[in-house]
Design an enzyme around this catalytic site. Structure first.
Site, PDB file in Angstrom:
ATOM      1  N   PRO A 173      -5.918  -8.342  11.071  1.00 46.18           N
ATOM      2  CA  PRO A 173      -4.713  -7.878  10.377  1.00 46.18           C
ATOM      3  C   PRO A 173      -4.985  -6.621   9.559  1.00 46.18           C
ATOM      4  O   PRO A 173      -6.133  -6.220   9.367  1.00 46.18           O
ATOM      5  CB  PRO A 173      -4.345  -9.062   9.468  1.00 46.18           C
ATOM      6  CG  PRO A 173      -5.636  -9.770   9.249  1.00 46.18           C
ATOM      7  CD  PRO A 173      -6.419  -9.599  10.521  1.00 46.18           C
ATOM      8  N   CYS A 174      -3.911  -6.033   9.089  1.00 45.05           N
ATOM      9  CA  CYS A 174      -3.963  -4.819   8.274  1.00 45.05           C
ATOM     10  C   CYS A 174      -5.018  -4.936   7.171  1.00 45.05           C
ATOM     11  O   CYS A 174      -5.169  -5.981   6.534  1.00 45.05           O
ATOM     12  CB  CYS A 174      -2.575  -4.612   7.674  1.00 45.05           C
ATOM     13  SG  CYS A 174      -2.489  -3.468   6.315  1.00 45.05           S
TER      14      CYS A 174
END
Length: 270
Positions: A173-174
């Site tokens: 994820p980010c």
């Protein structure tokens, strides 16, 4: 079951006719891009948002995977770092990130004649705290995997069935998810965390997180790997590397890696 889900996914894209895919290069959006291209051919377009929260290495992987699939792939820049609602890192930070993404993608899709922006949200994502999903829905995005009830495990199984070599690629994820809510996010901090994770992957550890708490790095590994990590890794060398990156302190989370761990403060505050 897997073939049934694959058939349903194929049928969904046949109904879409044209689709622009919000493509991060993760296993979920890559499966969506693969099916979209197999069904729609040149009527499918994958677009990756480039920002400081995406490492160049992740972008390179996304580009390589798109090339293997054959789908047309383009890059756009997003400016979430200009939004203090994002950089101040509130509990709904992800909402402002996805708002920026879809506010950029939607006009592009309309201008290019794509009726839908499609993302890689899966059924499991709906069970976690993901304010970004709301932002995408508000802007008319569709989530085929979630719509069909396809879980993360099924995404991997379908990907393996289709011969996609990255079917077991760890979730990535980010990078902003590495910071506790309330800690300001900066480009330098994002790069520091990203480089630390790349260093650990080069040591042979793939499923991990480096959480940033001010000047302290907290390494999260699967609990079954912790003992091996302590015995195998040159710890003084690791600490030296992390200090070169800008951390003052380096710790190891003895509980082990768990996706979304920083969200546990939300349940404690209720």
């Amino acid at each position: 079951m897997i073939q049934e889900k694959l058939t349903q996914l194929t049928s969904l894209f046949q109904d879409l006719e044209r689709a622009l895919i919000a493509y991060s290069g993760g296993v979920d959006s890559t499966l969506v891009a693969k099916i979209a291209y197999d069904v729609l051919g040149d009527r499918a377009l994958a677009i990756t948002a480039v920002s400081p929260s995406l490492l160049p290495e992740e972008l390179e992987e996304a580009s390589l995977q798109a090339a293997v699939i054959g789908i047309k792939h383009e890059l756009i820049e997003t400016q979430e770092m200009d939004n203090p609602n994002y950089t101040s890192n509130p509990t709904n930070r992800c909402y402002f990130c996805k708002s920026e993404l879809h506010d950029t993608l939607k006009p592009l899709a309309i201008a290019r004649g794509y009726p839908y922006v499609v993302d890689g949200v899966n059924a499991d994502d709906l069970q976690d705290y993901r304010p970004g999903i709301q932002a995408a829905k508000e802007r008319g995005a569709r989530s085929p995997l979630a719509e069909l009830g396809i879980t993360k495990m099924e995404v991997r199984e379908i990907s393996r069935y289709l011969g996609l070599t990255w079917w077991d690629k760890p979730a990535q994820p980010c990078l902003s998810s590495r910071f506790p809510y309330g800690e300001e996010i900066t480009v330098a901090k994002l790069q520091r965390v990203g480089r630390a994770e790349i260093y650990l992957r080069q040591l042979g550890y793939q499923n991990l997180r480096v959480r940033s708490f001010g000047d302290t790095a907290k390494i999260e590994l699967p609990s079954e790997q912790i003992q091996e990590f302590i015995l195998k890794v040159n710890l003084p060398e690791l600490v030296s590397k992390f200090k070169e990156l800008g951390f003052l302190y380096v710790t190891l989370d003895l509980e082990g890696y768990r996706s979304g761990k920083l969200n546990q403060v939300l349940s404690l505050s209720k």
